[in-house]
Design a protein around this motif. Structure first.
Motif, PDB file in Angstrom:
ATOM      1  N   TRP A  28     -46.939  11.561  -0.633  1.00 43.97           N
ATOM      2  CA  TRP A  28     -46.050  10.430  -0.184  1.00 43.97           C
ATOM      3  C   TRP A  28     -46.468   9.252  -2.084  1.00 43.97           C
ATOM      4  N   THR A  31     -47.147   4.961  -6.410  1.00 43.69           N
ATOM      5  CA  THR A  31     -47.463   4.434  -7.810  1.00 43.69           C
ATOM      6  C   THR A  31     -46.824   5.189  -9.161  1.00 43.69           C
ATOM      7  N   SER A  37     -50.179  -2.226  -8.215  1.00 40.08           N
ATOM      8  CA  SER A  37     -49.739  -3.046  -7.362  1.00 40.08           C
ATOM      9  C   SER A  37     -48.252  -3.980  -7.261  1.00 40.08           C
ATOM     10  N   TRP A  61     -51.181   8.734  -9.281  1.00 29.49           N
ATOM     11  CA  TRP A  61     -52.154   8.828  -8.686  1.00 29.49           C
ATOM     12  C   TRP A  61     -52.225   9.622  -7.100  1.00 29.49           C
ATOM     13  N   THR A 270     -55.303  -3.072  -2.888  1.00 30.62           N
ATOM     14  CA  THR A 270     -56.322  -4.019  -3.008  1.00 30.62           C
ATOM     15  C   THR A 270     -56.661  -4.551  -2.217  1.00 30.62           C
ATOM     16  N   GLU A 272     -57.684  -6.991  -3.316  1.00 30.24           N
ATOM     17  CA  GLU A 272     -56.745  -8.510  -4.022  1.00 30.24           C
ATOM     18  C   GLU A 272     -55.204  -8.658  -3.386  1.00 30.24           C
TER      19      GLU A 272
HETATM   20  C1  FAD Z   1     -57.845   8.389  -5.141  1.00 29.23           C
HETATM   21  C2  FAD Z   1     -56.462   7.657  -4.444  1.00 29.23           C
HETATM   22  C3  FAD Z   1     -55.524   8.276  -4.224  1.00 29.23           C
HETATM   23  C4  FAD Z   1     -53.866   7.594  -4.191  1.00 29.23           C
HETATM   24  N1  FAD Z   1     -53.223   8.120  -3.331  1.00 29.23           N
HETATM   25  C5  FAD Z   1     -51.652   7.442  -3.718  1.00 29.23           C
HETATM   26  C6  FAD Z   1     -50.744   7.923  -2.988  1.00 29.23           C
HETATM   27  O1  FAD Z   1     -50.843   9.313  -2.361  1.00 29.23           O
HETATM   28  N2  FAD Z   1     -49.576   7.151  -3.140  1.00 29.23           N
HETATM   29  C7  FAD Z   1     -49.287   6.461  -4.171  1.00 29.23           C
HETATM   30  O2  FAD Z   1     -48.230   5.931  -4.387  1.00 29.23           O
HETATM   31  N3  FAD Z   1     -50.259   5.915  -4.341  1.00 29.23           N
HETATM   32  C8  FAD Z   1     -52.026   6.323  -4.274  1.00 29.23           C
HETATM   33  N4  FAD Z   1     -52.946   5.558  -4.601  1.00 29.23           N
HETATM   34  C9  FAD Z   1     -52.294   5.000  -5.803  1.00 29.23           C
HETATM   35  C10 FAD Z   1     -53.651   3.018  -5.246  1.00 29.23           C
HETATM   36  O3  FAD Z   1     -52.686   2.835  -4.400  1.00 29.23           O
HETATM   37  C11 FAD Z   1     -53.369   2.204  -6.481  1.00 29.23           C
HETATM   38  O4  FAD Z   1     -54.180   3.199  -7.371  1.00 29.23           O
HETATM   39  C12 FAD Z   1     -53.532   0.794  -5.631  1.00 29.23           C
HETATM   40  O5  FAD Z   1     -52.287   0.494  -5.048  1.00 29.23           O
HETATM   41  C13 FAD Z   1     -53.789   0.099  -6.798  1.00 29.23           C
HETATM   42  O6  FAD Z   1     -52.961   0.190  -7.924  1.00 29.23           O
HETATM   43  P1  FAD Z   1     -53.536   0.394  -9.863  1.00 29.23           P
HETATM   44  O7  FAD Z   1     -54.279   1.393 -10.120  1.00 29.23           O
HETATM   45  O8  FAD Z   1     -52.720   0.838 -10.351  1.00 29.23           O
HETATM   46  O9  FAD Z   1     -54.777  -0.840  -9.935  1.00 29.23           O
HETATM   47  P2  FAD Z   1     -53.515  -1.948 -10.023  1.00 29.23           P
HETATM   48  O10 FAD Z   1     -52.096  -3.413 -10.096  1.00 29.23           O
HETATM   49  O11 FAD Z   1     -54.039  -2.172 -12.007  1.00 29.23           O
HETATM   50  O12 FAD Z   1     -54.336  -3.409  -9.893  1.00 29.23           O
HETATM   51  C14 FAD Z   1     -56.329  -3.825 -11.589  1.00 29.23           C
HETATM   52  C15 FAD Z   1     -56.500  -5.376 -10.556  1.00 29.23           C
HETATM   53  O13 FAD Z   1     -56.031  -5.859 -10.909  1.00 29.23           O
HETATM   54  C16 FAD Z   1     -56.167  -6.900  -9.456  1.00 29.23           C
HETATM   55  N5  FAD Z   1     -54.796  -6.896  -9.191  1.00 29.23           N
HETATM   56  C17 FAD Z   1     -53.238  -6.550  -9.236  1.00 29.23           C
HETATM   57  N6  FAD Z   1     -52.175  -7.380  -8.981  1.00 29.23           N
HETATM   58  C18 FAD Z   1     -53.241  -8.386  -8.901  1.00 29.23           C
HETATM   59  C19 FAD Z   1     -52.814  -9.802  -7.894  1.00 29.23           C
HETATM   60  N7  FAD Z   1     -51.122 -10.271  -8.231  1.00 29.23           N
HETATM   61  N8  FAD Z   1     -53.534 -10.684  -7.430  1.00 29.23           N
HETATM   62  C20 FAD Z   1     -54.624 -10.967  -7.806  1.00 29.23           C
HETATM   63  N9  FAD Z   1     -54.754  -9.061  -7.926  1.00 29.23           N
HETATM   64  C21 FAD Z   1     -54.502  -8.583  -8.742  1.00 29.23           C
HETATM   65  C22 FAD Z   1     -56.164  -5.618  -8.588  1.00 29.23           C
HETATM   66  O14 FAD Z   1     -56.705  -5.738  -6.851  1.00 29.23           O
HETATM   67  C23 FAD Z   1     -57.373  -4.818  -9.243  1.00 29.23           C
HETATM   68  O15 FAD Z   1     -58.798  -5.276  -9.089  1.00 29.23           O
HETATM   69  C24 FAD Z   1     -54.347   6.243  -5.023  1.00 29.23           C
HETATM   70  C25 FAD Z   1     -54.753   5.355  -5.519  1.00 29.23           C
HETATM   71  C26 FAD Z   1     -56.256   6.702  -5.310  1.00 29.23           C
HETATM   72  C27 FAD Z   1     -57.797   5.967  -6.554  1.00 29.23           C
END
Ligand code: FAD
Length: 284
Positions: A28, A31, A37, A61, A270, A272
């Motif tokens: 799926w 991201t 996020s 991811w 996350t 948050e």
């Molecule tokens: C092992 C693994 C499997 C995954 N599998 C999938 C998958 O199958 N399909 C898919 O689509 N995605 C997948 N993901 C992606 C996952 O959903 C994202 O990593 C997650 O949503 C966070 O996005 P990011 O890593 O870009 O972090 P960012 O969005 O860059 O966030 C970085 C930090 O900022 C904080 N932050 C961001 N925005 C805000 C806000 N508005 N208020 C407060 N804090 C905030 C976050 O909480 C975090 O602490 C996977 C991730 C991992 C690690």
């Protein structure tokens, strides 16, 4: 989940039996490298071309990005930041222009691969579109409501594993001529773990029950995911502490729980973001 909820009869018949039996593995893709996020700001596009669509961009991811036989992909079909600008598509492995890219070298959850999906002028027919054009983001949020219950349940499993291993070890491990469970500092850790695990379980059942009744459960699933995932990290951390030096080795399972648990506070939104979802619901 996405095909089950939003696929048409033909799509369901084609994909669900294989996915449900495990013959096929699904992925799926929401991201991207620069939009996690803030997934709604995605850059991967689907452009109408004759009676089909052309996908361009990458998804990052993605669980089962390499091993998946079929992927549901959310792509932008409207202008950036516009309303209703995302559409969901089903893309099969082997479709020209669709390849799996880099596999992430992760801290934990290493038994399930996480990889990039690359779309380079990938042509798909309109029959691969799910639901209406522009309805993809709304669909994705619904899918995440359910997915969060699954991550909460995964978190609960890790927390229970860490707790049960700790309970057993603390009764067996002798220091100062007695089991370490005799020390209140250790026993209270077990009490905290047991209590938080029960609360997690109740929150998960509450959300799952609402889902089964087809009632709104955005708040409940976010609460279950937020709480259970944080508890999994706490329990795994305390388990390593209870195991002492042995907990820091690969001879015992708790170091794996410690590494695996951290994904739960990140994936499917996350902690948050869960608090953002919960606060929006309670402030409605
Ligand atoms: C092992 C693994 C499997 C995954 N599998 C999938 C998958 O199958 N399909 C898919 O689509 N995605 C997948 N993901 C992606 C996952 O959903 C994202 O990593 C997650 O949503 C966070 O996005 P990011 O890593 O870009 O972090 P960012 O969005 O860059 O966030 C970085 C930090 O900022 C904080 N932050 C961001 N925005 C805000 C806000 N508005 N208020 C407060 N804090 C905030 C976050 O909480 C975090 O602490 C996977 C991730 C991992 C690690």
């Amino acid at each position: 989940g996405h095909i089950l909820y939003f696929g048409n009869d033909e799509q369901k018949q084609k994909y669900l039996p294989k996915l449900a039996s495990g013959e096929w593995i699904g992925a799926w893709g929401l991201t991207e490298a620069n939009t996690g996020s803030d997934a709604g700001n995605m850059q991967c596009t689907a452009t109408k071309d004759g009676d089909g669509w052309v996908l361009n961009g990458t998804k990052n991811w993605i669980t089962h990005g390499i091993s998946g036989n079929v992927a549901v992909v959310l792509a932008r079909t409207g202008e950036p930041r516009a309303k209703s600008n995302v559409t969901a598509f089903i893309v099969e492995k082997g479709t020209p222009g669709f390849t799996a890219g880099k596999k992430e070298n992760k801290l934990g959850m290493r038994a399930s691969e996480t990889a990039e999906l690359v779309f380079d002028n990938c042509r798909i027919s309109d029959a691969q579109r799910m639901g209406e054009v522009g309805d993809g983001f709304r669909q994705a949020m619904k899918v995440l409501d359910g997915g969060r219950i699954s991550i909460a349940a995964l978190s609960l499993g890790i927390a229970k594993g860490a707790y049960e291993a700790s309970l057993k070890y603390s009764k067996e491990r002798q220091q100062f001529d007695q089991p370490i469970s005799n020390f209140q500092a250790i026993a209270f850790k077990l009490a905290d773990m047991a209590t938080k695990i029960e609360v997690s379980e109740m929150l998960i059942y509450q959300a799952a029950d609402k889902k089964n009744r087809h009632e709104p459960m955005t708040k409940e699933s976010a609460m279950a995911k937020y709480y259970a995932s944080e508890v999994a990290v706490q329990c795994a951390t305390e388990a390593v502490q209870i195991f002492g030096g042995y907990g820091y080795t690969k001879d015992f399972p708790v170091e794996k729980y410690y590494r695996d648990s951290k994904l739960c506070t990140i994936g499917e939104g996350t902690s948050e973001i869960q608090k953002l979802v919960i606060s929006r619901e309670v402030l409605k």
